[in-house]
Design a protein around this motif. Sequence first.
Motif, PDB file in Angstrom:
ATOM      1  N   CYS A  23       0.825  -1.198   0.000  1.00 32.48           N
ATOM      2  CA  CYS A  23       0.000   0.000   0.000  1.00 32.48           C
ATOM      3  C   CYS A  23       0.863   1.254   0.000  1.00 32.48           C
ATOM      4  CB  CYS A  23      -0.958   0.080   1.161  1.00 32.48           C
ATOM      5  SG  CYS A  23      -0.858  -1.124   2.404  1.00 32.48           S
ATOM      6  N   CYS A  24       0.216   2.342  -0.297  1.00 30.54           N
ATOM      7  CA  CYS A  24       0.881   3.642  -0.300  1.00 30.54           C
ATOM      8  C   CYS A  24       0.931   4.172   1.131  1.00 30.54           C
ATOM      9  CB  CYS A  24       0.130   4.612  -1.195  1.00 30.54           C
ATOM     10  SG  CYS A  24       0.921   6.229  -1.288  1.00 30.54           S
ATOM     11  N   GLY A  25       2.108   4.607   1.547  1.00 32.22           N
ATOM     12  CA  GLY A  25       2.281   5.105   2.905  1.00 32.22           C
ATOM     13  C   GLY A  25       1.862   6.554   3.086  1.00 32.22           C
ATOM     14  N   LYS A  26       1.500   7.236   2.010  1.00 29.03           N
ATOM     15  CA  LYS A  26       1.050   8.625   2.112  1.00 29.03           C
ATOM     16  C   LYS A  26      -0.447   8.666   2.395  1.00 29.03           C
ATOM     17  CE  LYS A  26       3.324  11.826   1.491  1.00 29.03           C
ATOM     18  NZ  LYS A  26       4.084  12.594   2.450  1.00 29.03           N
ATOM     19  N   ASP A  27      -0.895   9.767   2.949  1.00 26.30           N
ATOM     20  CA  ASP A  27      -2.312   9.962   3.235  1.00 26.30           C
ATOM     21  C   ASP A  27      -2.979  10.508   1.977  1.00 26.30           C
ATOM     22  OD1 ASP A  27      -4.668  10.086   4.624  1.00 26.30           O
ATOM     23  OD2 ASP A  27      -4.224  12.035   5.537  1.00 26.30           O
ATOM     24  N   LEU A  28      -3.545   9.606   1.166  1.00 27.97           N
ATOM     25  CA  LEU A  28      -4.152   9.998  -0.103  1.00 27.97           C
ATOM     26  C   LEU A  28      -5.584  10.482   0.113  1.00 27.97           C
ATOM     27  CD1 LEU A  28      -3.050   6.945  -2.281  1.00 27.97           C
ATOM     28  CD2 LEU A  28      -1.891   9.151  -2.042  1.00 27.97           C
ATOM     29  N   ASP A  29      -5.991  11.466  -0.700  1.00 28.39           N
ATOM     30  CA  ASP A  29      -7.380  11.895  -0.608  1.00 28.39           C
ATOM     31  C   ASP A  29      -8.255  10.893  -1.370  1.00 28.39           C
ATOM     32  OD1 ASP A  29      -7.392  12.509  -3.349  1.00 28.39           O
ATOM     33  OD2 ASP A  29      -7.140  14.662  -3.018  1.00 28.39           O
ATOM     34  N   GLU A  30      -9.548  11.118  -1.385  1.00 27.00           N
ATOM     35  CA  GLU A  30     -10.490  10.144  -1.951  1.00 27.00           C
ATOM     36  C   GLU A  30     -10.232   9.873  -3.432  1.00 27.00           C
ATOM     37  OE1 GLU A  30     -15.313   9.692  -2.437  1.00 27.00           O
ATOM     38  OE2 GLU A  30     -14.524  11.078  -0.955  1.00 27.00           O
ATOM     39  N   ASP A  31      -9.994  10.926  -4.223  1.00 24.30           N
ATOM     40  CA  ASP A  31      -9.752  10.749  -5.654  1.00 24.30           C
ATOM     41  C   ASP A  31      -8.439  10.023  -5.913  1.00 24.30           C
ATOM     42  OD1 ASP A  31     -12.111  12.052  -6.351  1.00 24.30           O
ATOM     43  OD2 ASP A  31     -11.132  14.018  -6.384  1.00 24.30           O
ATOM     44  N   GLU A  32      -7.395  10.389  -5.177  1.00 24.21           N
ATOM     45  CA  GLU A  32      -6.099   9.738  -5.340  1.00 24.21           C
ATOM     46  C   GLU A  32      -6.180   8.254  -4.959  1.00 24.21           C
ATOM     47  OE1 GLU A  32      -3.362  13.661  -4.338  1.00 24.21           O
ATOM     48  OE2 GLU A  32      -3.920  12.271  -2.746  1.00 24.21           O
ATOM     49  N   MET A  33      -6.906   7.956  -3.903  1.00 24.47           N
ATOM     50  CA  MET A  33      -7.055   6.571  -3.476  1.00 24.47           C
ATOM     51  C   MET A  33      -7.820   5.756  -4.516  1.00 24.47           C
ATOM     52  SD  MET A  33      -6.317   4.230  -1.396  1.00 24.47           S
ATOM     53  CE  MET A  33      -5.781   4.867   0.159  1.00 24.47           C
ATOM     54  N   ALA A  34      -8.810   6.360  -5.150  1.00 24.46           N
ATOM     55  CA  ALA A  34      -9.558   5.664  -6.204  1.00 24.46           C
ATOM     56  C   ALA A  34      -8.636   5.303  -7.357  1.00 24.46           C
ATOM     57  CB  ALA A  34     -10.715   6.534  -6.692  1.00 24.46           C
ATOM     58  N   HIS A  35      -7.759   6.221  -7.771  1.00 29.23           N
ATOM     59  CA  HIS A  35      -6.793   5.925  -8.824  1.00 29.23           C
ATOM     60  C   HIS A  35      -5.851   4.810  -8.385  1.00 29.23           C
ATOM     61  CE1 HIS A  35      -7.711   9.103 -11.658  1.00 29.23           C
ATOM     62  NE2 HIS A  35      -7.768   9.964 -10.651  1.00 29.23           N
ATOM     63  N   PHE A  36      -5.383   4.884  -7.162  1.00 27.83           N
ATOM     64  CA  PHE A  36      -4.455   3.891  -6.636  1.00 27.83           C
ATOM     65  C   PHE A  36      -5.086   2.502  -6.621  1.00 27.83           C
ATOM     66  CE2 PHE A  36      -2.747   1.517  -2.988  1.00 27.83           C
ATOM     67  CZ  PHE A  36      -1.403   1.457  -3.351  1.00 27.83           C
ATOM     68  N   LEU A  37      -6.324   2.397  -6.148  1.00 23.35           N
ATOM     69  CA  LEU A  37      -6.989   1.111  -6.047  1.00 23.35           C
ATOM     70  C   LEU A  37      -7.346   0.517  -7.406  1.00 23.35           C
ATOM     71  CD1 LEU A  37      -9.291   1.759  -2.968  1.00 23.35           C
ATOM     72  CD2 LEU A  37      -7.186   0.419  -3.056  1.00 23.35           C
ATOM     73  N   ARG A  38      -7.613   1.379  -8.386  1.00 26.59           N
ATOM     74  CA  ARG A  38      -7.916   0.886  -9.734  1.00 26.59           C
ATOM     75  C   ARG A  38      -6.644   0.577 -10.510  1.00 26.59           C
ATOM     76  NH1 ARG A  38     -12.378   5.138 -10.307  1.00 26.59           N
ATOM     77  NH2 ARG A  38     -10.628   6.431 -10.855  1.00 26.59           N
ATOM     78  N   GLU A  39      -5.502   0.862  -9.914  1.00 29.48           N
ATOM     79  CA  GLU A  39      -4.200   0.624 -10.525  1.00 29.48           C
ATOM     80  C   GLU A  39      -4.078   1.315 -11.874  1.00 29.48           C
ATOM     81  OE1 GLU A  39      -3.542  -3.586 -10.554  1.00 29.48           O
ATOM     82  OE2 GLU A  39      -3.509  -3.682  -8.371  1.00 29.48           O
ATOM     83  N   GLU A  40      -4.634   2.531 -11.972  1.00 32.71           N
ATOM     84  CA  GLU A  40      -4.518   3.309 -13.199  1.00 32.71           C
ATOM     85  C   GLU A  40      -3.153   3.973 -13.257  1.00 32.71           C
ATOM     86  OE1 GLU A  40      -7.634   6.163 -13.072  1.00 32.71           O
ATOM     87  OE2 GLU A  40      -9.138   4.744 -13.733  1.00 32.71           O
ATOM     88  N   ARG A  41      -2.743   4.292 -14.451  1.00 34.89           N
ATOM     89  CA  ARG A  41      -1.511   5.061 -14.618  1.00 34.89           C
ATOM     90  C   ARG A  41      -1.885   6.532 -14.479  1.00 34.89           C
ATOM     91  NH1 ARG A  41       2.829   2.236 -17.081  1.00 34.89           N
ATOM     92  NH2 ARG A  41       3.610   4.277 -17.653  1.00 34.89           N
ATOM     93  N   TRP A  42      -1.392   7.177 -13.443  1.00 35.11           N
ATOM     94  CA  TRP A  42      -1.727   8.569 -13.179  1.00 35.11           C
ATOM     95  C   TRP A  42      -0.504   9.257 -12.590  1.00 35.11           C
ATOM     96  CZ3 TRP A  42      -2.427  10.297  -7.913  1.00 35.11           C
ATOM     97  CH2 TRP A  42      -2.265   9.298  -6.966  1.00 35.11           C
ATOM     98  N   GLU A  43      -0.533  10.560 -12.574  1.00 39.45           N
ATOM     99  CA  GLU A  43       0.577  11.334 -12.043  1.00 39.45           C
ATOM    100  C   GLU A  43       0.409  11.496 -10.542  1.00 39.45           C
ATOM    101  OE1 GLU A  43       1.834  14.890 -13.977  1.00 39.45           O
ATOM    102  OE2 GLU A  43       1.059  14.184 -15.893  1.00 39.45           O
ATOM    103  N   CYS A  44       1.116  10.700  -9.781  1.00 37.94           N
ATOM    104  CA  CYS A  44       1.021  10.781  -8.329  1.00 37.94           C
ATOM    105  C   CYS A  44       1.836  11.989  -7.844  1.00 37.94           C
ATOM    106  CB  CYS A  44       1.567   9.501  -7.695  1.00 37.94           C
ATOM    107  SG  CYS A  44       1.522   9.542  -5.895  1.00 37.94           S
ATOM    108  N   PRO A  45       1.219  12.877  -7.082  1.00 40.15           N
ATOM    109  CA  PRO A  45       1.940  14.058  -6.609  1.00 40.15           C
ATOM    110  C   PRO A  45       2.975  13.736  -5.527  1.00 40.15           C
ATOM    111  CG  PRO A  45      -0.271  14.016  -5.704  1.00 40.15           C
ATOM    112  CD  PRO A  45      -0.178  12.871  -6.669  1.00 40.15           C
TER     113      PRO A  45
END
Length: 58
Positions: free
Chosen positions: A21-43
């Motif tokens: 899992c990601c150790g950063k505190d992701l907001d709701e939209d970021e977590m949705a991208h993470f869980l769907r394993e999409e390719r996105w620009e993680c800040p």
Amino acid sequence: MIANCDYCMYYEYDEDYECWCCGKDLDEDEMAHFLREERWECPYFRYGDEYAIVKKQM
């Protein structure tokens, strides 16, 4: 830059949940991208330099 979580220093193995899992505190939209394993620009992406991490622990 599209981040690959496998190389991020915040990508950690959680022994309680037995998964990676990601150790950063992701907001709701970021977590949705993470869980769907999409390719996105993680800040929060930072290349995990193992030598620098070990150096801090010493």
